[in-house]
Design an enzyme around this catalytic site. Sequence first.
Site, mmCIF file in Angstrom:
data_model
loop_
_atom_site.group_PDB
_atom_site.id
_atom_site.type_symbol
_atom_site.label_atom_id
_atom_site.label_comp_id
_atom_site.label_asym_id
_atom_site.label_seq_id
_atom_site.Cartn_x
_atom_site.Cartn_y
_atom_site.Cartn_z
ATOM 1 N N GLN A 1 20.112 -89.968 60.788
ATOM 2 C CA GLN A 1 20.477 -91.320 60.334
ATOM 3 C C GLN A 1 21.746 -91.820 61.001
ATOM 4 O O GLN A 1 21.846 -93.010 61.345
ATOM 5 C CB GLN A 1 20.613 -91.319 58.813
ATOM 6 C CG GLN A 1 20.915 -92.673 58.224
ATOM 7 C CD GLN A 1 20.908 -92.647 56.719
ATOM 8 O OE1 GLN A 1 20.187 -91.866 56.094
ATOM 9 N NE2 GLN A 1 21.720 -93.500 56.104
ATOM 10 N N HIS B 1 16.275 -88.556 52.066
ATOM 11 C CA HIS B 1 15.777 -87.602 53.046
ATOM 12 C C HIS B 1 14.938 -86.518 52.380
ATOM 13 O O HIS B 1 15.433 -85.794 51.516
ATOM 14 C CB HIS B 1 16.967 -86.970 53.787
ATOM 15 C CG HIS B 1 17.702 -87.949 54.640
ATOM 16 N ND1 HIS B 1 17.670 -87.893 56.004
ATOM 17 C CD2 HIS B 1 18.464 -89.031 54.319
ATOM 18 C CE1 HIS B 1 18.387 -88.889 56.507
ATOM 19 N NE2 HIS B 1 18.879 -89.596 55.497
ATOM 20 N N CYS C 1 13.198 -86.768 60.272
ATOM 21 C CA CYS C 1 14.378 -85.947 60.521
ATOM 22 C C CYS C 1 14.116 -85.019 61.703
ATOM 23 O O CYS C 1 13.128 -84.290 61.715
ATOM 24 C CB CYS C 1 14.670 -85.149 59.257
ATOM 25 S SG CYS C 1 15.741 -83.738 59.481
ATOM 26 N N GLU C 2 14.992 -85.065 62.677
ATOM 27 C CA GLU C 2 14.801 -84.226 63.863
ATOM 28 C C GLU C 2 15.057 -82.752 63.588
ATOM 29 O O GLU C 2 14.691 -81.903 64.398
ATOM 30 C CB GLU C 2 15.665 -84.708 65.024
ATOM 31 C CG GLU C 2 17.148 -84.529 64.851
ATOM 32 C CD GLU C 2 17.955 -85.100 66.008
ATOM 33 O OE1 GLU C 2 18.976 -84.477 66.344
ATOM 34 O OE2 GLU C 2 17.587 -86.162 66.561
ATOM 35 N N HIS C 3 15.652 -82.432 62.461
ATOM 36 C CA HIS C 3 15.952 -81.031 62.155
ATOM 37 C C HIS C 3 14.800 -80.312 61.470
ATOM 38 O O HIS C 3 14.619 -79.108 61.666
ATOM 39 C CB HIS C 3 17.200 -80.927 61.273
ATOM 40 C CG HIS C 3 18.422 -81.461 61.946
ATOM 41 N ND1 HIS C 3 19.381 -82.184 61.271
ATOM 42 C CD2 HIS C 3 18.826 -81.404 63.242
ATOM 43 C CE1 HIS C 3 20.338 -82.526 62.128
ATOM 44 N NE2 HIS C 3 20.020 -82.069 63.324
ATOM 45 N N HIS C 4 14.022 -81.029 60.650
ATOM 46 C CA HIS C 4 12.962 -80.384 59.881
ATOM 47 C C HIS C 4 11.601 -81.058 60.054
ATOM 48 O O HIS C 4 10.631 -80.604 59.467
ATOM 49 C CB HIS C 4 13.317 -80.366 58.388
ATOM 50 C CG HIS C 4 14.601 -79.683 58.092
ATOM 51 N ND1 HIS C 4 15.785 -80.373 57.902
ATOM 52 C CD2 HIS C 4 14.916 -78.370 58.002
ATOM 53 C CE1 HIS C 4 16.759 -79.505 57.684
ATOM 54 N NE2 HIS C 4 16.266 -78.290 57.741
ATOM 55 N N CYS D 1 14.000 -83.820 53.618
ATOM 56 C CA CYS D 1 14.512 -82.474 53.929
ATOM 57 C C CYS D 1 15.532 -82.032 52.882
ATOM 58 O O CYS D 1 15.774 -80.837 52.723
ATOM 59 C CB CYS D 1 15.103 -82.424 55.343
ATOM 60 S SG CYS D 1 16.456 -83.559 55.638
#
Length: 180
Positions: free
Chosen positions: A112, A140, A71-74, A142
């Site tokens: 995704q 996920h 995940c690019e956010h976390h 996250c």
Amino acid sequence: MEHEYTRIIEALGEDASREGLRDTPARAAKAMKFLTRGYTQTLEGVVNGALFPSDNSEMVLVKDIELYSMCEHHLLPFVGKAHVAYIPQGSVIGLSKIGRIVDMFARRLQIQENMTKQIAEAIMQVTHAAGVGVVIEAQHMCMMMRGIEKQNAIMKTSMMLGSFRENLATRNEFMALIRG
């Protein structure tokens, strides 16, 4: 990267020089490079010319292609499976290349929704198919390990191109095949 992992470990309050952590920065850097190796790949290199003449014009489906992404956010993993189908127009792609294309995009920092679109567009670009359908189902970390902590939530995304978008019967056939 190794130096930065050392700084992260120390920022957590740990002693990066203690025995159990001494080699962790090097191992973590090596692991991150492996987990994001999609950045070093190209579509042309992955496909490597594996297109073969065929007069088949019926759906080709590869389902349950396992995938592992970050995940690019976390920077936490998400894992799942992809279902990829296309309608050939004069050629078919080598079977393993579909899984390799999935991996190339999965092994990057991702969301995704974007990955689903990238895979579909890449298959279309390489095969010049009449249509492409991609469905991805993933869990996920996250969402499971932090935040809302929902263990059984599965995210499903789809991208339909060409005849999969324009022809309801083609879309329905694809969806029935991945359920069965």
